[in-house]
Enzyme design. Sequence first.
Site, PDB file in Angstrom:
ATOM      1  N   GLU A  63       1.190  -1.282   0.103  1.00 26.96           N
ATOM      2  CA  GLU A  63       0.108  -0.016  -0.005  1.00 26.96           C
ATOM      3  C   GLU A  63       1.015   0.773  -0.218  1.00 26.96           C
ATOM      4  O   GLU A  63       1.581   1.331   0.463  1.00 26.96           O
ATOM      5  CB  GLU A  63      -0.287   0.777   1.135  1.00 26.96           C
ATOM      6  CG  GLU A  63      -1.735  -1.377   1.302  1.00 26.96           C
ATOM      7  CD  GLU A  63      -3.146  -1.205   1.906  1.00 26.96           C
ATOM      8  OE1 GLU A  63      -4.075  -1.831   2.206  1.00 26.96           O
ATOM      9  OE2 GLU A  63      -3.268  -0.469   3.643  1.00 26.96           O
TER      10      GLU A  63
ATOM     11  N   CYS B 165       3.915   8.082   1.265  1.00 25.67           N
ATOM     12  CA  CYS B 165       4.183   7.095   2.333  1.00 25.67           C
ATOM     13  C   CYS B 165       4.602   6.229   1.911  1.00 25.67           C
ATOM     14  O   CYS B 165       3.481   5.171   1.389  1.00 25.67           O
ATOM     15  CB  CYS B 165       2.863   7.234   3.563  1.00 25.67           C
ATOM     16  SG  CYS B 165       3.478   6.551   4.552  1.00 25.67           S
TER      17      CYS B 165
ATOM     18  N   CYS C 113       6.076  -6.935   6.911  1.00 24.86           N
ATOM     19  CA  CYS C 113       7.345  -6.712   8.033  1.00 24.86           C
ATOM     20  C   CYS C 113       7.677  -7.052   9.010  1.00 24.86           C
ATOM     21  O   CYS C 113       7.064  -8.328   9.502  1.00 24.86           O
ATOM     22  CB  CYS C 113       5.971  -5.419   9.234  1.00 24.86           C
ATOM     23  SG  CYS C 113       7.773  -4.698   9.879  1.00 24.86           S
TER      24      CYS C 113
ATOM     25  N   CYS D  63       6.353  -5.139  16.371  1.00 27.45           N
ATOM     26  CA  CYS D  63       5.421  -4.547  17.026  1.00 27.45           C
ATOM     27  C   CYS D  63       4.076  -4.581  17.440  1.00 27.45           C
ATOM     28  O   CYS D  63       3.157  -4.907  16.933  1.00 27.45           O
ATOM     29  CB  CYS D  63       6.030  -3.355  16.267  1.00 27.45           C
ATOM     30  SG  CYS D  63       7.860  -2.181  16.107  1.00 27.45           S
TER      31      CYS D  63
ATOM     32  N   CYS E 247       1.309  -2.118  15.911  1.00 30.57           N
ATOM     33  CA  CYS E 247       1.141  -2.158  14.445  1.00 30.57           C
ATOM     34  C   CYS E 247       0.256  -3.031  13.616  1.00 30.57           C
ATOM     35  O   CYS E 247       0.850  -4.407  13.998  1.00 30.57           O
ATOM     36  CB  CYS E 247       2.531  -1.784  13.725  1.00 30.57           C
ATOM     37  SG  CYS E 247       2.601  -1.588  12.043  1.00 30.57           S
TER      38      CYS E 247
ATOM     39  N   GLU F 274      10.345  -2.419   7.674  1.00 28.36           N
ATOM     40  CA  GLU F 274      11.575  -1.389   8.470  1.00 28.36           C
ATOM     41  C   GLU F 274      12.265  -0.920   6.972  1.00 28.36           C
ATOM     42  O   GLU F 274      13.121  -1.920   7.004  1.00 28.36           O
ATOM     43  CB  GLU F 274      12.103  -2.203   9.125  1.00 28.36           C
ATOM     44  CG  GLU F 274      13.458  -2.125   9.518  1.00 28.36           C
ATOM     45  CD  GLU F 274      12.750  -0.712  10.315  1.00 28.36           C
ATOM     46  OE1 GLU F 274      12.585  -0.156  11.413  1.00 28.36           O
ATOM     47  OE2 GLU F 274      14.139   0.096   9.736  1.00 28.36           O
TER      48      GLU F 274
ATOM     49  N   SER G 147      12.021   6.457   8.503  1.00 27.13           N
ATOM     50  CA  SER G 147      11.325   5.698   9.426  1.00 27.13           C
ATOM     51  C   SER G 147      12.164   4.797   9.555  1.00 27.13           C
ATOM     52  O   SER G 147      12.384   3.502   9.159  1.00 27.13           O
ATOM     53  CB  SER G 147      10.261   6.495   9.841  1.00 27.13           C
ATOM     54  OG  SER G 147       8.908   5.590  11.258  1.00 27.13           O
TER      55      SER G 147
ATOM     56  N   SER H 102      11.398   6.110  15.379  1.00 26.84           N
ATOM     57  CA  SER H 102       9.992   5.623  16.159  1.00 26.84           C
ATOM     58  C   SER H 102      10.548   4.773  17.343  1.00 26.84           C
ATOM     59  O   SER H 102      10.700   4.039  17.897  1.00 26.84           O
ATOM     60  CB  SER H 102       9.737   3.887  15.516  1.00 26.84           C
ATOM     61  OG  SER H 102       9.160   4.277  13.908  1.00 26.84           O
TER      62      SER H 102
ATOM     63  N   CYS I 197      -1.517   5.789   9.697  1.00 31.86           N
ATOM     64  CA  CYS I 197      -0.841   5.120   9.909  1.00 31.86           C
ATOM     65  C   CYS I 197      -0.590   4.299  11.220  1.00 31.86           C
ATOM     66  O   CYS I 197      -1.966   3.560  11.558  1.00 31.86           O
ATOM     67  CB  CYS I 197       0.236   5.696  11.387  1.00 31.86           C
ATOM     68  SG  CYS I 197       0.775   7.900  10.759  1.00 31.86           S
TER      69      CYS I 197
END
Length: 371
Positions: free
Chosen positions: A102, A115, A122, A126, A129, A172, A203, A225, A345
């Site tokens: 996305e 973005c 990932c 986390c 998320c 990441e 990020s 983060s 986010c």
Amino acid sequence: MLNSVPEPAKIKNVNLLDLDRNGLAAFFVELGEKPFRATQLLKWIYQEGVEDFDLMTNFSKSLRTYLKEHCFIATPEIVVEQVASDGVHKWVLQTHCGNRIETVFIPEENRGTLCVSSQVGCALACTFCSTAQQGFNRNLATSEIIGQVYTAQKRLGADKKITNVVMMGMGEPLLNFDNVVAAMNLMMEDFAFGLSKRRVTISTSGVVPAMYRLTEVCDVSLAVSLHAVTDELRDVLVPINKKYPLKELMEACRENAKLAPRRTVTFEYVMLKGINDSVQDAQGLIALLKTVPSKLNLIPFNPFPNSIYACSSKNTIHQFKTLLNDAGIVTTVRKTRGEDIDAACGQLVGQVQDKSRRHLKLKTLDAEHVA
Ligand code: SAH
């Protein structure tokens, strides 16, 4: 040179979007051409929007024929395009192996931020998320990363310009180092997107060794983060902290901030009700951020199905922000955008054929929880 270029004799299929300027120059040199062909090709693709090699009139006929036979230009394909009530665009893109990623465009008064995703899913876990719940499939190729910018700009048209890129989509980015760096080079490349280094932000959740490498090879803006000010809590929220604890993370941030005078690192801090939003947390954050030239971005938590956290109240977020600002740390609250199309986010999920089998582990955990 960031991407290895195969020997000409063995080249069958080169996606030219996989190569940054250095990669293209090496590619042309291997073909016996001059390195400046790289800038000519970049101009055709990224500035003129020309993908047909026959139209690249400053190339010799034999070079054009070679390119036609051995090279191609391809980006992930758009399968869903949505526009939220606040003007945010979201694209679901299909990669060649059937996974989906996305990309989100966030228009503001005097800028437009894209973005961008760096991985299918990932590998980090986390706990707040939703991308993490999808598990991990693979790194995106440079062409699939820069392809998001290329495709989005094409769809948006000339009157909606992408002025900023944040590597804050799925994945990441520092765990896909070479491809992400090559793609960011193309974002900043004068003959491609020409964005300034202040307008390209990577990020990271804190992959410390890669942060040092980045500081050496690619000067872009850095966002970290953070989300917690003690190792005890950060170990839970951002588990990579167990490998690279806060002390090491902050040291790597200090090193990055040395790149230029008045340079700051942006810290992201998701506001989780009753977890990391107390006055004591604010005080810890002030102490920590005083050690690095920094800005702070508070992110209201965006819930997703099965999430175990809630967002802090507006009041709490306001008080938290005031404490930080009063202590001299420039603090903003990120506006939640694109909520009605799940583009906020932590809500980017794509469609991931999970190889880490994390989604299965999570389901088992849920089942145990209920039982
Ligand atoms: N892996 C990188 C890039 C992802 S950026 C990183 O961790 O920095 C996505 C940003 O959104 C990160 O700051 C992430 O912590 C934050 N985020 C993730 N889930 C969220 C959620 N549910 N609500 C609000 N922010 C979230």
